[in-house]
Design an enzyme around this catalytic site. Structure first.
Site, short mmCIF file in Angstrom:
data_model
loop_
_atom_site.label_atom_id
_atom_site.label_comp_id
_atom_site.label_asym_id
_atom_site.label_seq_id
_atom_site.Cartn_x
_atom_site.Cartn_y
_atom_site.Cartn_z
N HIS A 175 0.83 -1.20 0.00
CA HIS A 175 0.00 0.00 0.00
C HIS A 175 0.87 1.26 0.00
CE1 HIS A 175 -3.29 -2.52 2.11
NE2 HIS A 175 -3.77 -2.17 0.94
N CYS B 123 -2.41 0.73 9.87
CA CYS B 123 -3.42 -0.25 9.44
C CYS B 123 -4.36 -0.66 10.55
CB CYS B 123 -2.76 -1.54 8.96
SG CYS B 123 -1.34 -1.28 7.95
C1 CIR Z 1 -3.64 -7.58 3.42
O1 CIR Z 1 -2.91 -8.16 2.63
O2 CIR Z 1 -4.67 -7.00 3.07
C2 CIR Z 1 -3.26 -7.60 4.89
N1 CIR Z 1 -2.57 -8.81 5.17
C3 CIR Z 1 -2.40 -6.42 5.26
C4 CIR Z 1 -3.10 -5.12 5.17
C5 CIR Z 1 -2.25 -3.99 5.64
N2 CIR Z 1 -2.96 -2.77 5.63
C6 CIR Z 1 -2.43 -1.58 5.37
O3 CIR Z 1 -1.26 -1.47 5.02
N3 CIR Z 1 -3.23 -0.54 5.45
#
Ligand code: CIR
Length: 251
Positions: free
Chosen positions: A159, A246
């Site tokens: 992201h 996150c």
């Molecule tokens: C994903 O792959 O969606 C989750 N394992 C990690 C999400 C991390 N979120 C973020 O960076 N905002």
């Protein structure tokens, strides 16, 4: 614009099945992830934030990464349209909690966007173009605001916010190995130390920078700017490509 409330969701019992870009690694230690999440909540509370702890969602292994579920745009919340199949139902689970605070709009496919790709700096809204977020998201967000909505290419990171975060309203922290800083030329930034890529995802609360622990050189660079830093243990979330921003939605 001090955040008053943080919405958080503790790791689900299924958190071991969370998505991860690096497969060959030590599995998530679930009890440790719960302790790290509790410490995160306690830290926010100690910094004056009211924390609304939502129910864990066992049907959604990645639901602790709640930032991805919504974009707060001034006085409204956009529930995101997530492209990761295992995460698609997550956002609707947040609708009721969001409606307690905001007028809610729902983004739908073919628009795809994760909250982790949306970084608001001053009046601008940067939208990472990543494997999760497409160009239709830029137009969709622009329909709800008069502020500039600026697409930005994300290549080496999951992201946008894995590679850049706001230390203050004026100062960014960027990992130049994952993101070309050129689109931020109207702003000031510092760069993470070499080999400390994950340090780029910091969360500043009421002037205190929360930084993932284990990145001493970047910490020193941030402290040199006169900022107070607290190191936060988030190893179990890093295993699933997540970090400090996150784990909450600040409202
Ligand atoms: C994903 O792959 O969606 C989750 N394992 C990690 C999400 C991390 N979120 C973020 O960076 N905002």
């Amino acid at each position: 614009n001090t955040p008053l409330t943080a919405l958080v969701r503790p790791p689900a019992a299924t958190f071991l099945q969370a998505l991860s870009r690096h497969k060959k690694q030590v599995p998530i230690d679930f009890p440790l992830s719960l302790r790290q999440h509790r410490f995160y909540v306690e830290t926010l509370v100690s910094l004056g934030v009211k924390v609304d702890v939502l129910e864990p969602l066992d049907a959604f292994p990645d639901s602790t990464f709640i930032e991805d579920n919504a974009i707060i745009l001034d006085d409204m919340a956009l529930l995101t349209s997530m492209s990761a199949t295992s995460r698609r139902g997550e956002t609707l689970q947040l609708k009721a909690a969001m409606e307690r605070h905001y007028k809610v709009e729902i983004l739908e496919p073919p628009v795809f966007v994760d909250g982790g790709d949306v970084l608001q700096v001053g009046s601008k809204i940067f939208v990472g173009q990543s494997t999760r977020t497409n160009s239709l998201a830029v137009e969709a967000i622009a329909k709800f605001t008069r502020r500039p909505v600026v697409p930005i290419a994300v290549n080496g990171a999951l992201h946008l916010k894995s590679a850049v975060s706001c230390l203050t309203g004026e100062l960014l922290l960027i990992d130049p190995e994952k993101l070309d800083p050129a689109p931020f030329e109207d702003h000031s930034w510092i760069e993470v130390a070499h080999g400390e890529s994950n340090a780029a995802n910091c969360l500043t609360i009421n002037g205190t920078v929360l930084m993932p622990s284990g990145y001493p050189e970047t910490r020193a660079l941030v402290e040199k700017r006169g900022l107070e830093v607290r190191a936060m243990p988030v190893s179990e979330f890093e295993k699933a490509d997540g970090g400090l921003t996150c784990l909450s939605i600040l409202i």
